[in-house]
Design an enzyme around this catalytic site. Structure first.
Site, short mmCIF file in Angstrom:
data_model
loop_
_atom_site.label_atom_id
_atom_site.label_comp_id
_atom_site.label_asym_id
_atom_site.label_seq_id
_atom_site.Cartn_x
_atom_site.Cartn_y
_atom_site.Cartn_z
N PRO A 2 0.82 -1.20 0.00
CA PRO A 2 0.00 0.00 0.00
C PRO A 2 0.86 1.26 0.00
O PRO A 2 1.89 1.32 0.65
CB PRO A 2 -0.80 -0.09 1.30
CG PRO A 2 -0.65 -1.49 1.77
CD PRO A 2 0.62 -2.00 1.21
N LYS A 35 -2.16 -5.36 6.31
CA LYS A 35 -0.81 -5.53 5.74
C LYS A 35 0.23 -5.19 6.80
O LYS A 35 -0.03 -4.39 7.70
CB LYS A 35 -0.61 -4.58 4.54
CG LYS A 35 -1.70 -4.61 3.49
CD LYS A 35 -1.55 -5.76 2.56
CE LYS A 35 -2.62 -5.66 1.46
NZ LYS A 35 -2.53 -6.66 0.47
#
Length: 113
Positions: A2, A35
């Site tokens: 990300p 994540k």
């Protein structure tokens, strides 16, 4: 991996602990997307020529790109949490913050059609 990219008209050199802004945004994105923090990239560009609603009060435009894990509920959480962090750390009202969300798996899946 990300990546959160924020542009704001706030002068970052006036922020006492800018590292805490990066740290908080990294934690928020990692937690919501599930994540590891070590995979999250955060960019913040300050003193950008930016108006919102016709005035130059503190405002921000951000984009987040991630591979998978983004649905409408996750989008709402990202908008809320990033907006709260920007308000707490940079005094940007959540009503003066826009987040554009990109899930790269959508693009990859479309290319297979």
């Amino acid at each position: 991996m990300p990546c959160l990219d924020i542009s704001t008209n706030v002068k970052l050199d006036g922020i006492n602990n800018i590292d805490s802004v990066f740290s908080e945004l990294t934690k928020v994105v990692a937690a919501i997307l599930g994540k590891p923090e070590t995979f999250v990239m955060v960019l913040i560009k300050g003193s950008v020529a930016l108006t919102f609603g016709g005035n130059k009060e503190p405002a921000a435009f951000a984009e987040i790109v991630s591979m998978g894990g983004i649905d409408s509920q996750v989008k709402r959480k990202l908008i809320s949490s990033i907006g709260t962090t920007l308000q707490d750390k940079l005094s940007i009202s959540p009503t003066r913050f826009i987040l554009k969300v990109h899930d790269t798996t959508m693009f990859r899946n479309k290319s297979k059609l």
